[in-house]
Design an enzyme around this catalytic site. Structure first.
Site, PDB file in Angstrom:
ATOM      1  N   GLU A   1       9.114 -12.938  69.746  1.00  0.00           N
ATOM      2  CA  GLU A   1       9.146 -14.141  69.765  1.00  0.00           C
ATOM      3  C   GLU A   1       9.873 -14.431  68.397  1.00  0.00           C
ATOM      4  O   GLU A   1       9.676 -13.981  67.195  1.00  0.00           O
ATOM      5  CB  GLU A   1       7.743 -14.869  69.239  1.00  0.00           C
ATOM      6  CG  GLU A   1       7.001 -15.328  70.465  1.00  0.00           C
ATOM      7  CD  GLU A   1       5.949 -15.943  70.076  1.00  0.00           C
ATOM      8  OE1 GLU A   1       5.713 -16.510  69.168  1.00  0.00           O
ATOM      9  OE2 GLU A   1       5.007 -15.845  71.206  1.00  0.00           O
TER      10      GLU A   1
ATOM     11  N   ASP B   1       2.326 -25.351  62.189  1.00  0.00           N
ATOM     12  CA  ASP B   1       2.414 -24.073  61.506  1.00  0.00           C
ATOM     13  C   ASP B   1       1.375 -24.236  60.325  1.00  0.00           C
ATOM     14  O   ASP B   1       1.356 -25.102  59.534  1.00  0.00           O
ATOM     15  CB  ASP B   1       3.616 -23.711  61.233  1.00  0.00           C
ATOM     16  CG  ASP B   1       4.267 -22.994  62.447  1.00  0.00           C
ATOM     17  OD1 ASP B   1       3.771 -22.071  63.198  1.00  0.00           O
ATOM     18  OD2 ASP B   1       5.480 -23.347  63.091  1.00  0.00           O
TER      19      ASP B   1
ATOM     20  N   TYR C   1       1.059 -19.102  76.968  1.00  0.00           N
ATOM     21  CA  TYR C   1       0.650 -18.657  75.772  1.00  0.00           C
ATOM     22  C   TYR C   1      -0.647 -19.453  75.682  1.00  0.00           C
ATOM     23  O   TYR C   1      -0.686 -20.596  75.435  1.00  0.00           O
ATOM     24  CB  TYR C   1       1.697 -19.062  74.973  1.00  0.00           C
ATOM     25  CG  TYR C   1       1.466 -18.713  73.478  1.00  0.00           C
ATOM     26  CD1 TYR C   1       0.329 -18.645  72.834  1.00  0.00           C
ATOM     27  CD2 TYR C   1       2.545 -18.493  72.703  1.00  0.00           C
ATOM     28  CE1 TYR C   1       0.101 -18.282  71.398  1.00  0.00           C
ATOM     29  CE2 TYR C   1       2.579 -18.231  71.304  1.00  0.00           C
ATOM     30  CZ  TYR C   1       1.413 -18.140  70.631  1.00  0.00           C
ATOM     31  OH  TYR C   1       1.227 -17.723  69.519  1.00  0.00           O
TER      32      TYR C   1
END
Lengths: 412, 263
Positions: free
Chosen positions: B42, B53, B168
């Site tokens: 990734e 994040d 995911y």
């Protein structure tokens, strides 16, 4: 349904997916999506619940101090007529939202959102703030309803808005200084979103402007529309007609959309949104419409300041409240449809207008509406004497005196 | 069969490794990931506002942008990786704005030309799929969807509808790199997801050590490790590849052998 009733309306946005034309939408991570959908559902219910409306209106009347006055700025009007040709120089009226509890329009929205938070059973409040006005308003309603509150604020803004930081702390809020990025409003919003995504189960995010993922732009606009609804009634009563021009400053654009929205279907009422041109549109500024292009940030598609790779460019304005590289999606749509005209005022023009209002009217405005006043100064002289301009005085300037002193080279 | 299908079709769970493009010596770091045994790469596209994040990847984004990493550089990294490693799947992970800025059709075309196998766009949920998804799928690039602990049964079909490549699973409601969910809750979530799809399910967010990765690999088709690798790049800079290879090898050993030891 609305579309059938008002085929040519500018007031029936967004669509059911939260889009204002190509703008708006729900660009959030999957973790937040279910919560956003739940908020939307709850807001739809609240809108048609008379008890919600009653509680909102009661708080606005008795806690916030609404309706805010409509004021004819006679001395400013006369001052501007001095430089005008014969027969020119419009009347300048102010919607006095700086007289609200906490000193700005921000509280209108916070009252509405905390009532939604309580309806949804949320027990913790978070918010982002730039100038600190939204942070103060959020801390205020959190204190009023006894909920813990965390306010994210860029470290640079913490420094330049110390009085508001202290106010928030007095009100029991925890102010977290965000050092990431340029340490201003955009970064505070990133950090608030990070908090929210980790605490979705119990936390309500009170967004301060008419931006973010759907339904925020819609609900913030609806809560702020009290400004325009009152102004419309007051102007009709006091002048016997609708105004010729509405003027408001725009960072994210909540005070502007609040003033404009109730007038959008009055074709004779022109509207002018004023972005922050900072040091000038060819230098550092925060005018997303004038100097940006459409993109996706903070949950919505809208005009953004960005580079050729879609990286976000920092805004600059002397006003911490306008220092944001985006704008609410409804403004992007109103610009593209041509219904609202957008212009900008520089730091210097805003500072001049700030001082002009102090001297002519005995009102110390915030630096945000000083941008609107700067635009009024330019256009009033070009309009006939019987024309009526109504500008939103969306905040008072106590918080800004240090910034202004600094800009004027005065040591306090 | 696509590179992603082959990677997840191996007899062992897949190790998916994330690093940020333009942070440190990226080409050498990617080679180190492959040498260490990563099954899927990734590659993070740096963005000024990485809202999902945690601190480690935020800093990596800033470092990469500070070095002047452009979208063109991201695609240079991807296409040269493809030349060196024809079989290892590479997916781009990032935020919508840099992906749509020149037009989603342009972006999809660049992905296809650079040998990118899939795209994870963090802030484009199924509701906004039209912005990017159709362009990617038409270009033969997978649109990898995120499922989270807040994705309930009623919503899952909508998430799966436009999901291709793999799914995911974000094991914690939160940002990257901070806390980790209990293995039991991951197992339950993965079996719930697998009841609704034939796509492989990779689990990420908060997985840092070989022990954690091994435990998750027992119950999932793949394990994603990001922040721990990104921190090594941040700490060691030009010397990072050796450190990255070492950690990747340990992670790969734990992930690849997880189902053997479980049996």
């Amino acid at each position: 349904m609305n579309e059938t009733a008002h085929p040519n309306s500018f007031r029936n946005q967004p669509d059911e997916r939260g889009h204002f034309g190509q703008f708006g939408g729900r660009y959030v991570s999957e973790t937040l999506m279910p919560l956003i959908l739940e908020l939307e559902k709850e807001y739809v219910k609240a809108k048609s619940d008379p008890a919600f409306k009653e509680e909102f209106e009661d708080l606005l009347a008795n806690y916030v101090g609404r309706p805010s006055p409509l004021y004819y700025a006679e001395r400013l009007t006369e001052e501007l007529r001095k430089g005008a040709s014969e027969g020119m120089g419009a009347q300048v009226w102010f919607k006095r939202d700086e007289l609200n509890h906490t000193g700005a329009h921000k509280i209108n929205n916070c009252v509405g959102q905390i009532l939604l938070a309580i309806r949804m059973g949320k027990t913790r409040i978070i918010a982002e703030t730039g100038a600190g006005q939204h942070g103060v308003a959020t801390a205020t309603v959190a204190a009023r309803f006894g909920l813990p509150c965390v306010v994210y604020m860029g470290a640079k803004d913490v420094e330049r808005q110390q009085p508001n930081v202290f106010r928030m702390r007095l009100l029991g809020a925890e102010v977290k200084a965000v050092k990431a990025g340029a340490a201003t409003l955009k970064d505070a919003m990133n950090e608030a979103l990070r908090d929210w995504v980790a605490n979705v189960h119990d936390t309500f995010y009170i967004i301060g402007t008419a931006a973010g993922p759907h339904p925020y732009p819609e609900l913030v606009r609806d809560f702020q529309s009290v400004i325009g609804k009152e102004a419309r009634e007051q102007l009709l009563e006091r002048t016997g007609r609708l105004p010729d021009l509405l003027v408001a400053a725009i960072g994210g654009g909540s005070n502007a959309i609040g003033l404009f929205h109730p007038f959008l279907d009055d074709p004779d009422v022109k509207m002018l949104g004023v972005e922050a041109a900072g040091h000038g549109l060819d230098k550092d500024h925060a005018a997303s419409l004038a100097g940006g292009s459409p993109g996706v940030l903070h949950g919505n598609k809208t005009y953004l300041l960005q580079d050729e790779d879609g990286q976000i460019v920092e805004g600059h304005s002397i006003s911490a409240g306008l220092d944001y590289p985006g704008i609410g999606p409804e403004h992007s749509w109103l610009k593209e449809t041509g219904r609202v005209e957008y212009t900008s005022a520089t730091d210097k023009e805003a500072l001049d207008a700030f001082q002009l209002l102090c001297r002519t009217e005995g009102i110390i405005p915030a630096l945000e509406p000083s941008h609107a006043i700067a635009a009024v100064v330019k256009v009033a002289r070009e309009m006939p004497r019987d024309a009526v301009i109504c500008a939103n005085l969306c905040g008072r300037g106590d918080k800004d005196i240090f910034t202004v002193a600094d800009a004027l080279g005065v040591e306090l | 069969m696509s590179r992603l299908a082959k990677a997840f079709g191996k007899p062992h769970p897949a190790l998916v490794c994330f690093v940020t493009a333009g942070d440190g010596p990226t080409d050498a770091v990617l080679d180190a990931l492959v040498e260490g045994g990563a099954d899927v790469i990734e590659l993070g596209m740096p963005f000024t506002d990485p809202m999902a994040d945690g601190p480690a990847i935020q800093l990596a984004n800033l470092r990469a942008l500070g070095k002047g990493t452009t979208t063109a550089e991201v695609f240079r990294i991807a296409s040269t990786f493809r030349e060196r490693h024809p079989e290892v799947p590479l997916v781009l992970m990032g935020y919508a704005n840099p992906m749509i800025h020149r037009g989603a059709d342009w972006f999809a075309d660049q992905c296809a030309k650079s040998g990118v196998d899939g795209v994870i766009c963090v802030d484009t949920p199924p509701e906004e799929d039209a912005e990017l998804g159709p362009f990617l799928r038409d270009a033969g690039v997978a649109t990898i969807r995120l499922a989270t602990p807040t994705t309930d049964a009623a919503r899952l079909p909508q998430v799966l509808e436009t999901a291709t490549g793999f799914l995911y699973y974000v094991s914690v409601a939160g940002i990257t790199g901070l806390q980790q969910a209990a293995t039991a809750s991951i197992e339950e979530a993965v079996s719930r997801l697998k009841a609704g799809t034939d796509l492989p399910v990779a689990v990420g967010f908060g997985v840092r050590t070989p022990e954690q990765a091994g435990a998750i690999a027992k119950v999932a088709d793949g394990v994603v490790v990001g922040s721990a690798l990104v921190e090594l790049v941040g700490q060691h800079g030009d010397d990072a590849p050796a450190k990255v290879r070492e950690l990747t090898a340990a992670l790969a050993h734990a992930v690849h052998s997880a189902k053997e030891t479980a049996a």
